[in-house]
Each structure stands twice: as structure tokens, then as C-alpha cells.
Design an enzyme around this catalytic site. Structure first.
Site, short mmCIF file in Angstrom:
data_model
loop_
_atom_site.label_atom_id
_atom_site.label_comp_id
_atom_site.label_asym_id
_atom_site.label_seq_id
_atom_site.Cartn_x
_atom_site.Cartn_y
_atom_site.Cartn_z
N ARG A 7 0.84 -1.20 0.00
CA ARG A 7 0.00 0.00 0.00
C ARG A 7 0.87 1.23 0.00
O ARG A 7 2.00 1.22 0.46
CB ARG A 7 -0.88 0.03 1.26
CG ARG A 7 -2.02 -0.94 1.28
CD ARG A 7 -3.14 -0.54 0.35
NE ARG A 7 -3.40 0.88 0.33
CZ ARG A 7 -4.39 1.49 0.96
NH1 ARG A 7 -5.24 0.82 1.68
NH2 ARG A 7 -4.55 2.80 0.88
N ARG A 63 2.44 3.32 -16.88
CA ARG A 63 2.65 2.98 -18.29
C ARG A 63 3.92 3.66 -18.81
O ARG A 63 4.71 3.06 -19.52
CB ARG A 63 1.46 3.41 -19.15
CG ARG A 63 0.19 2.67 -18.83
CD ARG A 63 0.05 1.41 -19.65
NE ARG A 63 -1.20 0.75 -19.31
CZ ARG A 63 -1.29 -0.38 -18.64
NH1 ARG A 63 -0.20 -0.99 -18.22
NH2 ARG A 63 -2.45 -0.93 -18.38
N CYS A 74 -7.58 2.37 -12.37
CA CYS A 74 -7.80 3.58 -11.59
C CYS A 74 -9.25 3.63 -11.13
O CYS A 74 -10.15 3.16 -11.82
CB CYS A 74 -7.52 4.83 -12.43
SG CYS A 74 -5.81 5.05 -12.89
N GLU A 77 -11.48 7.54 -5.17
CA GLU A 77 -11.55 7.25 -3.72
C GLU A 77 -12.89 7.75 -3.18
O GLU A 77 -13.48 8.70 -3.72
CB GLU A 77 -10.39 7.98 -3.03
CG GLU A 77 -10.21 7.63 -1.58
CD GLU A 77 -9.64 6.24 -1.36
OE1 GLU A 77 -9.94 5.66 -0.30
OE2 GLU A 77 -8.92 5.73 -2.23
N ARG A 89 -3.56 7.04 -4.14
CA ARG A 89 -3.22 5.83 -3.40
C ARG A 89 -2.92 4.71 -4.38
O ARG A 89 -3.41 4.71 -5.50
CB ARG A 89 -4.37 5.42 -2.48
CG ARG A 89 -4.62 6.38 -1.33
CD ARG A 89 -5.89 5.98 -0.59
NE ARG A 89 -6.10 6.73 0.63
CZ ARG A 89 -6.71 7.90 0.70
NH1 ARG A 89 -7.19 8.47 -0.40
NH2 ARG A 89 -6.86 8.53 1.85
N TYR A 107 4.15 6.01 2.41
CA TYR A 107 3.29 7.18 2.51
C TYR A 107 4.17 8.41 2.42
O TYR A 107 5.08 8.59 3.23
CB TYR A 107 2.47 7.15 3.81
CG TYR A 107 1.44 6.05 3.75
CD1 TYR A 107 0.13 6.32 3.38
CD2 TYR A 107 1.79 4.73 4.00
CE1 TYR A 107 -0.81 5.30 3.27
CE2 TYR A 107 0.87 3.70 3.88
CZ TYR A 107 -0.43 4.00 3.53
OH TYR A 107 -1.35 3.01 3.41
N ARG A 115 -1.10 7.56 7.76
CA ARG A 115 -0.59 6.40 8.48
C ARG A 115 0.69 6.76 9.21
O ARG A 115 1.78 6.39 8.83
CB ARG A 115 -0.32 5.24 7.51
CG ARG A 115 -1.54 4.62 6.86
CD ARG A 115 -2.46 3.91 7.85
NE ARG A 115 -1.83 2.93 8.70
CZ ARG A 115 -1.83 1.61 8.46
NH1 ARG A 115 -2.43 1.15 7.41
NH2 ARG A 115 -1.22 0.80 9.28
#
Length: 120
Positions: A7, A63, A74, A77, A89, A107, A115
Site C-alpha cells: 500500500r 505505463r 484507476c 476514492e 493511493r 506514505y 498512516r
């Protein structure tokens, strides 16, 4: 060899095509580097962007890094009241022998606030 999820997130200063592409490339590169993942080990990458990012698809950055044979997707969110703006993200699925507890999640920039327990 197991499947692991990596992540990460990065916040951009503004919704600008070049900035979105640069930030996404930075996030992807640092996520792979931190986990010593070769692009051949990539299974797929899912990108999300907050609803205020509309200038470009984050997957285009992947790409442009040469990941033309990796499945990319894609999505927008969730638009949660009070959530951090201008965030991209990723969740990368990779083949790796690294135990899940040792996977490094990345992050960057303002997204470290998402986070703090994982911030670099």
C-alpha cells in the site's frame, strides 16, 4: 513465492497533469524499491485518486515507466467529509517471499498523516 499487497499514498499540491504523473511515478518507484520488488514480480496495481484529482489517470505514470504488460486500474476514492484532499493511493499485488509483516508501505508528502504508524 507468495502474493503480497503493498500500500502507499502521496498527496499532490494541486491537480495538475504533470504533478499527478510525477507524484504517481515517485510513489510507485519508492514502493517497489523499499520492498526490493522487480517489475517482473508485479501482478497488478490499483490506483485511486480523491475526487478533486481529474487532470490525469495515475496509471498513465506506470505505463510511462514501462509497465505496459502489468494490469493497472484507476478508481475514485470515497468522498468522505473531512478527508485529506488531492491524494493518490496505490495497492500493488506482487509475488514475493517477504513475510507480510516485513512489507514496507510507502506514505509520502502530506499523506504521511494518513498512516503515522508507517511513515518513513
Amino acid at each position: 513465492m507468495g502474493v503480497r499487497a503493498i500500500r502507499g499514498a502521496i498527496q499532490v499540491d494541486r491537480d495538475d497533469r504533470d504533478e499527478v504523473l510525477r507524484a504517481t511515478a515517485e510513489l510507485l518507484a519508492k514502493s517497489l524499491h523499499a520492498n526490493e520488488i522487480d517489475t517482473e514480480a508485479l501482478i497488478s496495481v490499483m490506483f485511486t485518486a480523491t475526487p478533486d484529482i481529474t487532470s490525469e489517470f495515475p496509471a498513465l505514470a506506470a505505463r510511462e515507466l514501462g509497465l505496459g504488460d502489468v494490469p493497472l486500474m484507476c478508481a475514485v476514492e470515497m468522498n468522505v467529509v473531512g478527508s485529506m484532499p488531492r491524494v493518490i493511493r496505490l495497492m500493488a499485488l506482487v509475488e514475493s517471499d517477504t513475510p507480510r509483516r516485513y512489507i514496507q508501505h510507502t506514505y509520502l508528502r502530506g499523506a504521511v498523516q494518513l498512516r503515522l504508524d508507517l511513515a518513513q
